[in-house]
Write a protein that holds these residues in place. Structure first.
Motif, short mmCIF file in Angstrom:
data_model
loop_
_atom_site.label_atom_id
_atom_site.label_comp_id
_atom_site.label_asym_id
_atom_site.label_seq_id
_atom_site.Cartn_x
_atom_site.Cartn_y
_atom_site.Cartn_z
N GLY A 61 0.79 -1.23 0.00
CA GLY A 61 0.00 0.00 0.00
C GLY A 61 0.82 1.27 0.00
N ALA A 62 2.15 1.16 -0.09
CA ALA A 62 3.01 2.35 -0.06
C ALA A 62 2.85 3.22 -1.31
CB ALA A 62 4.47 1.94 0.08
N GLY A 63 2.36 2.60 -2.40
CA GLY A 63 2.19 3.35 -3.65
C GLY A 63 3.18 2.93 -4.73
N LYS A 64 3.83 1.79 -4.56
CA LYS A 64 4.86 1.35 -5.51
C LYS A 64 4.27 1.09 -6.91
CE LYS A 64 5.87 -2.21 -2.94
NZ LYS A 64 4.83 -2.01 -1.90
N ASP A 68 6.66 -4.91 -12.24
CA ASP A 68 5.94 -4.86 -10.96
C ASP A 68 5.82 -6.27 -10.40
OD1 ASP A 68 4.53 -4.09 -8.77
OD2 ASP A 68 2.82 -3.26 -9.86
N GLU A 69 6.66 -6.59 -9.44
CA GLU A 69 6.68 -7.92 -8.80
C GLU A 69 6.62 -9.05 -9.84
OE1 GLU A 69 4.55 -8.49 -5.18
OE2 GLU A 69 3.91 -6.40 -5.12
N PRO A 70 7.59 -9.12 -10.74
CA PRO A 70 7.50 -10.08 -11.84
C PRO A 70 7.62 -11.53 -11.41
CG PRO A 70 9.66 -9.04 -11.84
CD PRO A 70 8.82 -8.32 -10.82
N1 LIG Z 1 -7.02 3.78 -8.95
C1 LIG Z 1 -7.04 3.82 -7.61
N2 LIG Z 1 -8.08 4.37 -6.94
C2 LIG Z 1 -8.10 4.44 -5.61
N3 LIG Z 1 -7.13 3.98 -4.82
C3 LIG Z 1 -6.09 3.41 -5.41
C4 LIG Z 1 -5.98 3.30 -6.83
N4 LIG Z 1 -4.83 2.67 -7.13
C5 LIG Z 1 -4.24 2.42 -5.94
N5 LIG Z 1 -4.99 2.86 -4.91
C6 LIG Z 1 -4.63 2.78 -3.49
O1 LIG Z 1 -3.35 3.39 -3.37
C7 LIG Z 1 -2.57 2.72 -2.39
C8 LIG Z 1 -1.25 2.31 -3.01
O2 LIG Z 1 -1.49 1.27 -3.92
P1 LIG Z 1 -0.33 0.47 -4.67
O3 LIG Z 1 -1.01 -0.57 -5.46
O4 LIG Z 1 0.52 1.43 -5.40
O5 LIG Z 1 0.47 -0.13 -3.44
P2 LIG Z 1 1.79 -1.02 -3.50
O6 LIG Z 1 2.88 -0.27 -2.81
O7 LIG Z 1 2.04 -1.47 -4.87
O8 LIG Z 1 1.38 -2.25 -2.55
P3 LIG Z 1 1.66 -3.84 -2.71
O9 LIG Z 1 3.01 -4.06 -2.11
O10 LIG Z 1 0.59 -4.45 -1.86
O11 LIG Z 1 1.56 -4.20 -4.16
C9 LIG Z 1 -3.41 1.55 -1.92
O12 LIG Z 1 -3.98 1.89 -0.67
C10 LIG Z 1 -4.47 1.39 -2.99
O13 LIG Z 1 -5.66 0.91 -2.44
#
Ligand SMILES: Nc1ncnc2c1ncn2[C@@H]1O[C@H](COP(=O)(O)OP(=O)(O)OP(=O)(O)O)[C@@H](O)[C@H]1O
Ligand SMILES: [Mg+2]
Length: 247
Positions: free
Chosen positions: A51-54, A166-168
């Motif tokens: 959920g960090a936004g990666k 992304d996490e391939p």
């Molecule tokens: N299109 C969107 N609309 C609303 N919220 C979103 C959208 N895309 C992502 N989010 C939210 O943004 C936050 C970051 O999401 P992201 O998928 O980038 O996390 P991540 O770092 O890749 O996590 P993970 O390690 O679980 O893959 C999450 O809380 C997700 O629910």
């Protein structure tokens, strides 16, 4: 001195510059003021808790999402001379209802490669990822690891300048993970700049020269990998490496 420079050579896509990039959904700020520069030849790994936004950051870089504020600027246009110059590999490969060979050949067609060259290049790419015996099989019946290798064969055939991953290897066994890592290394050795998200810290050490640590949408640090794993600069990254959730 400019004499002898081939003016027809496409300009490099890189550097890619992100300046104070923000991505918001409603009132929620998912990416919070990220600035960074991606130079040619870099091997970047993005780490951070769930959920960090990666994934959102990768999608912004690749152009699948547009920032709410801030700028994302490539050095040159994304497409030049018809060639596909940037690519992205997802955790779950996106494949067409075609044969394995057909998937690679179709990507080459989209990239403007002449018909008479496609088959040979597609066959060579399948060989590169160890799928030479499966070219005629439907992509949909391949195993997860084979599908991911096929996605990388497509990338290998295109030789993009920049590759986002992304996490391939998230759902793959150690053997398949090793094979995918070899293909990613070969792509980098052949000149592709790579930016990869992973939760596999061993993989981050093997495939990352620089680590970006993302936490709650903010880029807390960018540190050479050997230093990051010994002495991260941020307390959040130190906590993350200890296997605990940063607060
Ligand atoms: N299109 C969107 N609309 C609303 N919220 C979103 C959208 N895309 C992502 N989010 C939210 O943004 C936050 C970051 O999401 P992201 O998928 O980038 O996390 P991540 O770092 O890749 O996590 P993970 O390690 O679980 O893959 C999450 O809380 C997700 O629910
Ligand atoms: Mg993600």
């Amino acid at each position: 001195m400019t004499a002898g420079v081939d003016m027809r050579a496409p300009l490099s896509l890189l550097p890619l510059r992100l300046d104070q990039v923000v991505f918001e959904v409603g009132t929620r700020r998912i990416i919070d003021g990220v600035s960074l520069r991606l130079d040619p030849g870099a091997r970047i790994v993005i780490l951070g808790p769930n959920g960090a936004g990666k994934s959102v950051l990768l999608r912004l870089c690749h152009g699948l999402l547009a920032p709410t504020a801030g700028t994302i600027a490539w050095n040159a246009a994304e497409v030049a001379g018809g060639a596909r110059r940037q690519a992205m590999v997802f955790q779950r490969p996106v494949l067409l209802r075609r044969s394995a060979l057909g998937n690679v050949a179709y990507a080459l067609k989209l990239a403007g490669v002449p018909r008479e060259q496609r088959r040979e290049r597609a066959v060579e790419a399948l060989r590169k990822v160890g799928l030479e015996g499966q070219g005629r099989h439907s992509a949909r019946v391949l195993s997860g690891g084979e599908q991911q290798r096929l996605a990388l064969a497509r990338v290998w055939a295109l030789r993009p300048e920049v590759l986002f991953l992304d996490e391939p290897t998230a759902s793959l066994d150690p053997g398949a993970t090793h094979e995918i890592e070899n293909v990613i290394s070969a792509l980098h050795a052949a000149g592709t700049t790579t930016v990869m998200v992973t939760h596999n810290l061993g993989q981050a050490r093997r495939l990352g020269d620089d680590i970006l640590f993302l936490h709650q949408g903010r880029l807390l640090e960018r540190t050479p990998a050997d230093r990051f794993f010994k002495h991260p600069s941020s307390s959040e990254a130190a906590t993350f490496l200890e296997g605990e959730l940063p607060w």
